[in-house]
Design an enzyme around this catalytic site. Sequence first.
Site, PDB file in Angstrom:
ATOM      1  N   GLU A   1       0.711  -1.216  -0.083  1.00  0.00           N
ATOM      2  CA  GLU A   1      -0.238  -0.113  -0.135  1.00  0.00           C
ATOM      3  C   GLU A   1       0.865   0.998  -0.083  1.00  0.00           C
ATOM      4  OE1 GLU A   1      -3.559   0.669   2.704  1.00  0.00           O
ATOM      5  OE2 GLU A   1      -2.170   2.346   3.579  1.00  0.00           O
TER       6      GLU A   1
ATOM      7  N   THR B   1      -4.070   4.729  -1.149  1.00  0.00           N
ATOM      8  CA  THR B   1      -5.096   5.330  -0.474  1.00  0.00           C
ATOM      9  C   THR B   1      -5.754   6.466  -1.094  1.00  0.00           C
ATOM     10  OG1 THR B   1      -3.823   6.872   0.885  1.00  0.00           O
ATOM     11  CG2 THR B   1      -3.849   4.299   1.702  1.00  0.00           C
ATOM     12  N   TYR B   2      -6.908   6.701  -0.338  1.00  0.00           N
ATOM     13  CA  TYR B   2      -7.771   7.969  -0.760  1.00  0.00           C
ATOM     14  C   TYR B   2      -7.836   8.568   0.267  1.00  0.00           C
ATOM     15  CZ  TYR B   2     -11.979  10.125  -2.566  1.00  0.00           C
ATOM     16  OH  TYR B   2     -12.831  11.051  -2.985  1.00  0.00           O
TER      17      TYR B   2
ATOM     18  N   ASP C   1     -12.352   7.127   7.001  1.00  0.00           N
ATOM     19  CA  ASP C   1     -12.401   8.001   8.340  1.00  0.00           C
ATOM     20  C   ASP C   1     -12.776   9.350   7.968  1.00  0.00           C
ATOM     21  OD1 ASP C   1     -11.177   5.948   9.922  1.00  0.00           O
ATOM     22  OD2 ASP C   1      -9.262   6.364   8.799  1.00  0.00           O
TER      23      ASP C   1
ATOM     24  N   ALA D   1     -19.767   1.546   4.111  1.00  0.00           N
ATOM     25  CA  ALA D   1     -19.007   0.775   3.039  1.00  0.00           C
ATOM     26  C   ALA D   1     -20.136  -0.296   2.033  1.00  0.00           C
ATOM     27  CB  ALA D   1     -17.550  -0.124   3.343  1.00  0.00           C
TER      28      ALA D   1
ATOM     29  N   TYR E   1     -11.680  -6.189  10.312  1.00  0.00           N
ATOM     30  CA  TYR E   1     -11.134  -5.917  11.599  1.00  0.00           C
ATOM     31  C   TYR E   1     -10.856  -7.128  12.466  1.00  0.00           C
ATOM     32  CZ  TYR E   1     -12.086  -1.211   9.461  1.00  0.00           C
ATOM     33  OH  TYR E   1     -12.152  -0.371   8.407  1.00  0.00           O
TER      34      TYR E   1
ATOM     35  N   LYS F   1     -21.063  -6.784   3.462  1.00  0.00           N
ATOM     36  CA  LYS F   1     -20.283  -6.467   2.388  1.00  0.00           C
ATOM     37  C   LYS F   1     -20.084  -7.659   1.432  1.00  0.00           C
ATOM     38  CE  LYS F   1     -17.267  -3.581   5.444  1.00  0.00           C
ATOM     39  NZ  LYS F   1     -15.944  -3.130   5.747  1.00  0.00           N
TER      40      LYS F   1
ATOM     41  N   GLN G   1      -7.019  -4.814   8.870  1.00  0.00           N
ATOM     42  CA  GLN G   1      -6.485  -3.672   9.447  1.00  0.00           C
ATOM     43  C   GLN G   1      -5.297  -4.257  10.157  1.00  0.00           C
ATOM     44  OE1 GLN G   1      -5.813  -0.905  10.558  1.00  0.00           O
ATOM     45  NE2 GLN G   1      -7.835  -0.111  11.319  1.00  0.00           N
TER      46      GLN G   1
ATOM     47  N   LYS H   1       8.209   4.042   2.523  1.00  0.00           N
ATOM     48  CA  LYS H   1       9.580   4.120   2.895  1.00  0.00           C
ATOM     49  C   LYS H   1      10.066   2.816   2.454  1.00  0.00           C
ATOM     50  CE  LYS H   1       8.200   5.779   7.687  1.00  0.00           C
ATOM     51  NZ  LYS H   1       8.595   7.236   7.775  1.00  0.00           N
TER      52      LYS H   1
HETATM   53  P1  FAD Z   1     -17.790   0.286   7.519  1.00  0.00           P
HETATM   54  O1  FAD Z   1     -17.908  -1.031   6.741  1.00  0.00           O
HETATM   55  O2  FAD Z   1     -18.713   1.079   6.956  1.00  0.00           O
HETATM   56  O3  FAD Z   1     -17.741   0.191   8.882  1.00  0.00           O
HETATM   57  C1  FAD Z   1     -17.683   1.426   9.722  1.00  0.00           C
HETATM   58  C2  FAD Z   1     -18.318   1.047  11.244  1.00  0.00           C
HETATM   59  O4  FAD Z   1     -19.831   1.266  10.817  1.00  0.00           O
HETATM   60  C3  FAD Z   1     -18.086  -0.297  11.698  1.00  0.00           C
HETATM   61  O5  FAD Z   1     -18.180   0.122  13.118  1.00  0.00           O
HETATM   62  C4  FAD Z   1     -19.100  -1.160  11.016  1.00  0.00           C
HETATM   63  O6  FAD Z   1     -19.441  -2.191  12.068  1.00  0.00           O
HETATM   64  C5  FAD Z   1     -20.326  -0.201  11.044  1.00  0.00           C
HETATM   65  N1  FAD Z   1     -21.184  -0.406   9.992  1.00  0.00           N
HETATM   66  C6  FAD Z   1     -20.889  -0.983   8.832  1.00  0.00           C
HETATM   67  N2  FAD Z   1     -22.012  -1.351   8.227  1.00  0.00           N
HETATM   68  C7  FAD Z   1     -23.054  -0.874   8.587  1.00  0.00           C
HETATM   69  C8  FAD Z   1     -24.351  -0.626   8.722  1.00  0.00           C
HETATM   70  N3  FAD Z   1     -25.010  -0.931   7.154  1.00  0.00           N
HETATM   71  N4  FAD Z   1     -25.334   0.013   9.284  1.00  0.00           N
HETATM   72  C9  FAD Z   1     -24.580   0.440  10.571  1.00  0.00           C
HETATM   73  N5  FAD Z   1     -23.425   0.215  10.867  1.00  0.00           N
HETATM   74  C10 FAD Z   1     -22.510  -0.163   9.995  1.00  0.00           C
HETATM   75  N6  FAD Z   1      -9.602   5.046   5.251  1.00  0.00           N
HETATM   76  C11 FAD Z   1      -9.572   6.268   4.110  1.00  0.00           C
HETATM   77  O7  FAD Z   1      -9.938   7.461   4.547  1.00  0.00           O
HETATM   78  N7  FAD Z   1      -8.807   6.212   2.820  1.00  0.00           N
HETATM   79  C12 FAD Z   1      -8.190   4.952   2.790  1.00  0.00           C
HETATM   80  O8  FAD Z   1      -7.900   4.824   1.756  1.00  0.00           O
HETATM   81  C13 FAD Z   1      -8.280   3.867   3.799  1.00  0.00           C
HETATM   82  N8  FAD Z   1      -7.663   2.726   3.479  1.00  0.00           N
HETATM   83  C14 FAD Z   1      -7.879   1.618   4.098  1.00  0.00           C
HETATM   84  C15 FAD Z   1      -7.429   0.366   3.866  1.00  0.00           C
HETATM   85  C16 FAD Z   1      -7.693  -0.745   4.970  1.00  0.00           C
HETATM   86  C17 FAD Z   1      -7.121  -2.133   4.341  1.00  0.00           C
HETATM   87  C18 FAD Z   1      -8.180  -0.528   5.941  1.00  0.00           C
HETATM   88  C19 FAD Z   1      -8.295  -1.896   6.990  1.00  0.00           C
HETATM   89  C20 FAD Z   1      -8.708   0.851   6.374  1.00  0.00           C
HETATM   90  C21 FAD Z   1      -8.559   1.873   5.506  1.00  0.00           C
HETATM   91  N9  FAD Z   1      -9.100   3.019   5.681  1.00  0.00           N
HETATM   92  C22 FAD Z   1      -9.117   3.952   4.884  1.00  0.00           C
HETATM   93  C23 FAD Z   1      -9.748   3.370   7.028  1.00  0.00           C
HETATM   94  C24 FAD Z   1     -11.257   3.054   7.049  1.00  0.00           C
HETATM   95  O9  FAD Z   1     -11.931   3.898   6.223  1.00  0.00           O
HETATM   96  C25 FAD Z   1     -11.703   3.155   8.438  1.00  0.00           C
HETATM   97  O10 FAD Z   1     -11.196   2.183   9.246  1.00  0.00           O
HETATM   98  C26 FAD Z   1     -13.153   3.320   8.551  1.00  0.00           C
HETATM   99  O11 FAD Z   1     -13.537   3.847   9.992  1.00  0.00           O
HETATM  100  C27 FAD Z   1     -14.202   2.147   8.381  1.00  0.00           C
HETATM  101  O12 FAD Z   1     -14.171   2.024   7.028  1.00  0.00           O
HETATM  102  P2  FAD Z   1     -15.044   0.595   6.688  1.00  0.00           P
HETATM  103  O13 FAD Z   1     -14.767   0.497   5.163  1.00  0.00           O
HETATM  104  O14 FAD Z   1     -14.683  -0.637   7.323  1.00  0.00           O
HETATM  105  O15 FAD Z   1     -16.413   1.127   6.978  1.00  0.00           O
END
Ligand code: FAD
Length: 285
Positions: A16, A47-48, A107, A122, A143, A163, A174, A270
Amino acid sequence: MKVTDIMKKKMTFSFEVFPPKEDKPMEPLLETLNELYRFEPDYISCTYGAGGTNIGRSLEVCKAVKESGHNVVPHMTCIGNTREDIRKYVGEYTAIGIENLLALRGDFPKGWNGTKGDFKNADSLIGFVRDNYPDLSIGAACYPEKHLLAPSFEADITHLRQKQDNGADFLTTQLCYDIDAYRRFIDRIRKAGIGLPVVVGVMPVLNKDAVINMTLGNGCSVSRDLADIIGKYGDDPDDFRKAGKEYTCSLIHRYIAEGIDGLHIYSLNKQKNISDILNMAGFPF
Ligand code: FAD
């Protein structure tokens, strides 16, 4: 090439990277990428940024990776994006022949308490991308120690299952320094009917403050052996980095021994430290 097609034949190996800030040159990252290509990664993920401010930069990086003849997995988030925005950005990626996407909520930028976009999580973004781009290979985040803000592990796994049901093809974890937690997670998701391949994301241990911030900030645990390194070498950045590299090698070996579907190294841009770790770990695996 689709990540899922590579996985049918072997454990994937990938890095990444993150794009430079708007006002910074692209060259240092391109040099880093040139060094990382020497390890013949199956793909590079990019990343975005939060708030969607650097989508142009992500696209620029993804184009450069693609033009160099390498496979790329752009990250895409719900943050600030309407359906039309997603259609436009994903369209730009597919137009240059990109076949994969990591679909995330993202985030929240400071002061936000929602995505301020058409998708709240997501799973709905994944469903939308699946419907509009049926040929894309779609990755999603998972996670092993539960998402920090999920009310319970059970709820988090229910959302992960969604998903899969909405069209995700593979998962990327993660950071997780606790292999037992990873094993329990795999057991739990398989029992919940989630059969997707899981790529393990490994965060290299290079700097004490960064490791503590990233681990605790994401609600992950510091393993017993990592705590030893922090305690013993925390006051000396060089000694810490040396011990951290050895620890990261051992983590890579322990994960590979678990029979993982893919190994994804959070390169932190890095290349020197990453090359050291991979050489020390006896790459190719
Ligand atoms: P979600 O799947 O939406 O989950 C977020 C929270 O909401 C969780 O607590 C979940 O249990 C809950 N949830 C999920 N679906 C629902 C639903 N339908 N109803 C109610 N609650 C729900 N961040 C960035 O900004 N840019 C990046 O490029 C980036 N790359 C990443 C790459 C990886 C491999 C990982 C692991 C994380 C990355 N992140 C990135 C961080 C990520 O965006 C955060 O961890 C964020 O808080 C959660 O993303 P998610 O896609 O898992 O969200």
